[in-house]
Design a protein around this motif. Structure first.
Motif, PDB file in Angstrom:
ATOM      1  N   SER A   1      -5.181   6.299 -33.409  1.00 22.12           N
ATOM      2  CA  SER A   1      -4.558   6.237 -34.723  1.00 22.12           C
ATOM      3  C   SER A   1      -5.592   6.415 -35.830  1.00 22.12           C
ATOM      4  O   SER A   1      -6.698   5.910 -35.750  1.00 22.12           O
ATOM      5  CB  SER A   1      -3.856   4.886 -34.876  1.00 22.12           C
ATOM      6  OG  SER A   1      -3.347   4.761 -36.168  1.00 22.12           O
ATOM      7  N   ALA A   2      -5.232   7.159 -36.870  1.00 18.80           N
ATOM      8  CA  ALA A   2      -6.132   7.345 -38.003  1.00 18.80           C
ATOM      9  C   ALA A   2      -6.173   6.072 -38.851  1.00 18.80           C
ATOM     10  O   ALA A   2      -7.170   5.765 -39.467  1.00 18.80           O
ATOM     11  CB  ALA A   2      -5.684   8.532 -38.842  1.00 18.80           C
ATOM     12  N   ILE A   3      -5.086   5.335 -38.861  1.00 16.25           N
ATOM     13  CA  ILE A   3      -5.016   4.075 -39.591  1.00 16.25           C
ATOM     14  C   ILE A   3      -5.073   2.942 -38.571  1.00 16.25           C
ATOM     15  O   ILE A   3      -4.257   2.874 -37.659  1.00 16.25           O
ATOM     16  CB  ILE A   3      -3.701   3.971 -40.397  1.00 16.25           C
ATOM     17  CG1 ILE A   3      -3.629   5.046 -41.456  1.00 16.25           C
ATOM     18  CG2 ILE A   3      -3.544   2.600 -41.030  1.00 16.25           C
ATOM     19  CD1 ILE A   3      -4.579   4.852 -42.601  1.00 16.25           C
ATOM     20  N   THR A   4      -6.024   2.067 -38.741  1.00 23.78           N
ATOM     21  CA  THR A   4      -6.166   0.971 -37.787  1.00 23.78           C
ATOM     22  C   THR A   4      -5.343  -0.223 -38.231  1.00 23.78           C
ATOM     23  O   THR A   4      -4.922  -0.331 -39.393  1.00 23.78           O
ATOM     24  CB  THR A   4      -7.633   0.538 -37.660  1.00 23.78           C
ATOM     25  OG1 THR A   4      -8.058  -0.003 -38.914  1.00 23.78           O
ATOM     26  CG2 THR A   4      -8.518   1.700 -37.264  1.00 23.78           C
TER      27      THR A   4
ATOM     28  N   GLU B   1      -6.993  -2.023 -41.057  1.00 20.74           N
ATOM     29  CA  GLU B   1      -6.794  -1.398 -42.364  1.00 20.74           C
ATOM     30  C   GLU B   1      -5.417  -1.752 -42.932  1.00 20.74           C
ATOM     31  O   GLU B   1      -5.275  -1.991 -44.131  1.00 20.74           O
ATOM     32  CB  GLU B   1      -6.960   0.116 -42.254  1.00 20.74           C
ATOM     33  CG  GLU B   1      -8.394   0.536 -42.004  1.00 20.74           C
ATOM     34  CD  GLU B   1      -8.526   2.007 -41.685  1.00 20.74           C
ATOM     35  OE1 GLU B   1      -9.544   2.586 -42.094  1.00 20.74           O
ATOM     36  OE2 GLU B   1      -7.623   2.574 -41.030  1.00 20.74           O
TER      37      GLU B   1
ATOM     38  N   ASP C   1       0.200   6.266 -39.910  1.00 15.72           N
ATOM     39  CA  ASP C   1      -0.479   7.378 -39.240  1.00 15.72           C
ATOM     40  C   ASP C   1       0.398   8.627 -39.264  1.00 15.72           C
ATOM     41  O   ASP C   1      -0.088   9.733 -39.530  1.00 15.72           O
ATOM     42  CB  ASP C   1      -0.824   6.985 -37.803  1.00 15.72           C
ATOM     43  CG  ASP C   1      -1.684   8.035 -37.124  1.00 15.72           C
ATOM     44  OD1 ASP C   1      -2.610   8.556 -37.782  1.00 15.72           O
ATOM     45  OD2 ASP C   1      -1.422   8.335 -35.948  1.00 15.72           O
TER      46      ASP C   1
ATOM     47  N   ILE D   1       0.364  10.052 -42.865  1.00 14.15           N
ATOM     48  CA  ILE D   1      -0.895  10.747 -43.165  1.00 14.15           C
ATOM     49  C   ILE D   1      -0.954  12.081 -42.448  1.00 14.15           C
ATOM     50  O   ILE D   1      -1.422  13.084 -43.006  1.00 14.15           O
ATOM     51  CB  ILE D   1      -2.095   9.848 -42.818  1.00 14.15           C
ATOM     52  CG1 ILE D   1      -2.161   8.706 -43.834  1.00 14.15           C
ATOM     53  CG2 ILE D   1      -3.393  10.632 -42.810  1.00 14.15           C
ATOM     54  CD1 ILE D   1      -3.196   7.662 -43.533  1.00 14.15           C
ATOM     55  N   SER D   2      -0.457  12.155 -41.228  1.00 13.00           N
ATOM     56  CA  SER D   2      -0.421  13.422 -40.498  1.00 13.00           C
ATOM     57  C   SER D   2       0.486  14.431 -41.195  1.00 13.00           C
ATOM     58  O   SER D   2       0.145  15.617 -41.300  1.00 13.00           O
ATOM     59  CB  SER D   2       0.066  13.195 -39.065  1.00 13.00           C
ATOM     60  OG  SER D   2      -0.821  12.369 -38.370  1.00 13.00           O
TER      61      SER D   2
ATOM     62  N   ALA E   1      -1.260  15.732 -44.271  1.00 14.88           N
ATOM     63  CA  ALA E   1      -2.323  16.658 -43.883  1.00 14.88           C
ATOM     64  C   ALA E   1      -1.747  18.032 -43.563  1.00 14.88           C
ATOM     65  O   ALA E   1      -2.336  19.061 -43.919  1.00 14.88           O
ATOM     66  CB  ALA E   1      -3.094  16.102 -42.689  1.00 14.88           C
TER      67      ALA E   1
END
Length: 99
Positions: free
Chosen positions: A2-5, A8, A33, A36-37, A40
């Motif tokens: 995951s980009a977001i933990t 966080e 996550d 955010i994807s 992007a």
């Protein structure tokens, strides 16, 4: 991965003064996550040669021009009013003198 933990998300929750449980932190980390994807992917599509716009199609003003026309005389405007005083609608006071 995951980009977001989870940490966080917990930090963001503290900054936002939100009390989140452990299951909510895990659930929100996955959702953030995905968000955010998606953002992007949108950024990849945006091209440098396309100017930013607020609408896909150009808009034109559809309002008519202002015209001066005679208005309703006070006696006709106040004819159906429950109360009138000095050629005005009389309404109950809602504020004190101090306000």
């Amino acid at each position: 991965m995951s980009a977001i933990t989870r940490d966080e998300v917990a930090h963001l929750a503290r900054l936002s003064r939100l009390a989140l449980g452990d299951d909510e932190l895990d659930h929100l980390a996955a959702q953030l996550d995905q968000i955010i994807s998606a953002v992007a992917r949108v950024q990849e599509v945006a091209a440098q040669d396309i100017p930013p716009t607020s609408h896909a199609l150009p808009l034109t003003n559809v309002y008519r021009a202002d015209e001066v026309r005679p208005s309703l005389p006070p006696d006709r405007a106040l004819a159906a009013a429950p109360a009138a005083q000095d050629d005005r609608f009389r309404v109950p006071r809602i504020l004190d003198e101090e306000a």
